[in-house]
Every structure is written in structure tokens, then in C-alpha cells.
Design a protein around this motif. Sequence first.
Motif, PDB file in Angstrom:
ATOM      1  N   ILE A  84       0.845  -1.206   0.000  1.00 54.89           N
ATOM      2  CA  ILE A  84       0.000   0.000   0.000  1.00 54.89           C
ATOM      3  C   ILE A  84       0.872   1.244   0.000  1.00 54.89           C
ATOM      4  CG2 ILE A  84      -1.624   1.349   1.387  1.00 54.89           C
ATOM      5  CD1 ILE A  84      -2.855  -1.346   2.259  1.00 54.89           C
ATOM      6  N   GLN A  85       1.911   1.250   0.838  1.00 54.35           N
ATOM      7  CA  GLN A  85       2.801   2.405   0.906  1.00 54.35           C
ATOM      8  C   GLN A  85       3.533   2.637  -0.412  1.00 54.35           C
ATOM      9  OE1 GLN A  85       5.115   1.338   4.415  1.00 54.35           O
ATOM     10  NE2 GLN A  85       4.203   3.076   5.506  1.00 54.35           N
TER      11      GLN A  85
ATOM     12  N   GLY B 109       2.312   1.995  -3.255  1.00 50.56           N
ATOM     13  CA  GLY B 109       1.320   2.311  -4.276  1.00 50.56           C
ATOM     14  C   GLY B 109       0.983   1.156  -5.194  1.00 50.56           C
ATOM     15  N   ARG B 110       1.400  -0.041  -4.855  1.00 50.25           N
ATOM     16  CA  ARG B 110       1.122  -1.204  -5.705  1.00 50.25           C
ATOM     17  C   ARG B 110      -0.220  -1.850  -5.371  1.00 50.25           C
ATOM     18  NH1 ARG B 110       6.270  -4.872  -4.956  1.00 50.25           N
ATOM     19  NH2 ARG B 110       5.459  -4.640  -2.864  1.00 50.25           N
ATOM     20  N   LEU B 111      -0.820  -1.423  -4.258  1.00 49.00           N
ATOM     21  CA  LEU B 111      -2.065  -2.059  -3.822  1.00 49.00           C
ATOM     22  C   LEU B 111      -2.980  -1.004  -3.227  1.00 49.00           C
ATOM     23  CD1 LEU B 111      -3.606  -4.746  -3.221  1.00 49.00           C
ATOM     24  CD2 LEU B 111      -2.450  -4.770  -1.009  1.00 49.00           C
ATOM     25  N   THR B 112      -4.258  -1.074  -3.557  1.00 50.72           N
ATOM     26  CA  THR B 112      -5.253  -0.205  -2.929  1.00 50.72           C
ATOM     27  C   THR B 112      -6.332  -1.093  -2.330  1.00 50.72           C
ATOM     28  OG1 THR B 112      -6.454   0.007  -5.010  1.00 50.72           O
ATOM     29  CG2 THR B 112      -4.864   1.742  -4.488  1.00 50.72           C
ATOM     30  N   LEU B 113      -6.797  -0.686  -1.178  1.00 55.64           N
ATOM     31  CA  LEU B 113      -7.822  -1.454  -0.485  1.00 55.64           C
ATOM     32  C   LEU B 113      -9.175  -0.784  -0.644  1.00 55.64           C
ATOM     33  CD1 LEU B 113      -5.971  -2.333   2.843  1.00 55.64           C
ATOM     34  CD2 LEU B 113      -6.314  -3.781   0.852  1.00 55.64           C
TER      35      LEU B 113
ATOM     36  N   ASP C 196     -10.387   1.924   5.376  1.00 53.24           N
ATOM     37  CA  ASP C 196      -9.785   3.229   5.669  1.00 53.24           C
ATOM     38  C   ASP C 196      -9.470   3.395   7.144  1.00 53.24           C
ATOM     39  OD1 ASP C 196      -9.856   3.903   3.032  1.00 53.24           O
ATOM     40  OD2 ASP C 196     -11.695   5.115   3.172  1.00 53.24           O
TER      41      ASP C 196
ATOM     42  N   LEU D 142      -6.267   1.564   7.978  1.00 57.51           N
ATOM     43  CA  LEU D 142      -5.101   2.256   7.438  1.00 57.51           C
ATOM     44  C   LEU D 142      -4.781   3.503   8.258  1.00 57.51           C
ATOM     45  CD1 LEU D 142      -5.869   1.941   3.607  1.00 57.51           C
ATOM     46  CD2 LEU D 142      -4.280   0.592   4.981  1.00 57.51           C
TER      47      LEU D 142
END
Length: 138
Positions: free
Chosen positions: A67-68, A70-74, A79, A82
Amino acid sequence: MAADPKQSEVMRQINEAFQAAESKLAKLREAVERNTELARANGKAAFLKDKKEQTHRELGEAVWQSIQQGRLTLPPGFDRFLASIAAAEKAASDHAAQLTDLLREGEEAAERLKVAKPPVAKSVARPQTVVATGAKKR
């Protein structure tokens, strides 16, 4: 010679007591074996639980790093998690900065003490020390 009736009664009582003791010992042995198996099973369950928790931590770390980067979004439902992780990392970073500041202040204070300490004059009289102790002789 005929057996003494009192002696045969005593032998019968001894045999009954011995058989009762053997029976109790067998029950005790079974209980110990059962408890040993339960302890082994409990130990294995604890080990497997720890292994599962470690795997979850590793998965969480891998997801967080993705996530950090930028390869993955939840999805939006995550939220709050995170935000909690970001707050915990910020708190840890702030705490580390405070510790660094305290250590730096300590080093600066130690340096000031080294510089501010006046040199000891050699002409200053030293305190006398007692060579011998004890009562005076008269």
C-alpha cells in the motif's frame, strides 16, 4: 497342620488391600496418561495459534508495504485500519524523535560540564586521612 484361621483372615485382608491399591494405581496411571495427552494437544494448539498469528502479522506487513509503495489499494471499508496504522507509525516516530532529543540534550549537558569544570589547583591542601584507628593510649 491346619492353617490358623486368624492368619488366613489376615492374608485375605492383605490381598484385598493389595488388589484395591493396584486398582487405584491403574486408575491413576490412566488419569496421568490422559492428562499428558491433553497437555500435548494443548501445547500443539498453542504452537499452531502462534504460527497463525505470526503469519497474519507477516501478511499484514506485506500488504502495508504494498500500500505504501502504491502497488495495492484497499476498498474504502479498510480506511479506518489504514488510519490506525498510520497513527501508530507516527506515534512511534514521534517517540523515537523525543528519545533522540533527550539523548542529544544529555550529551550537550555532559559536554558543558566537562568544559565548565575548573582545573584542580595543586596547592590546595588535601584532606588528611586516618592512618590508624582505635582508642588513644594514655
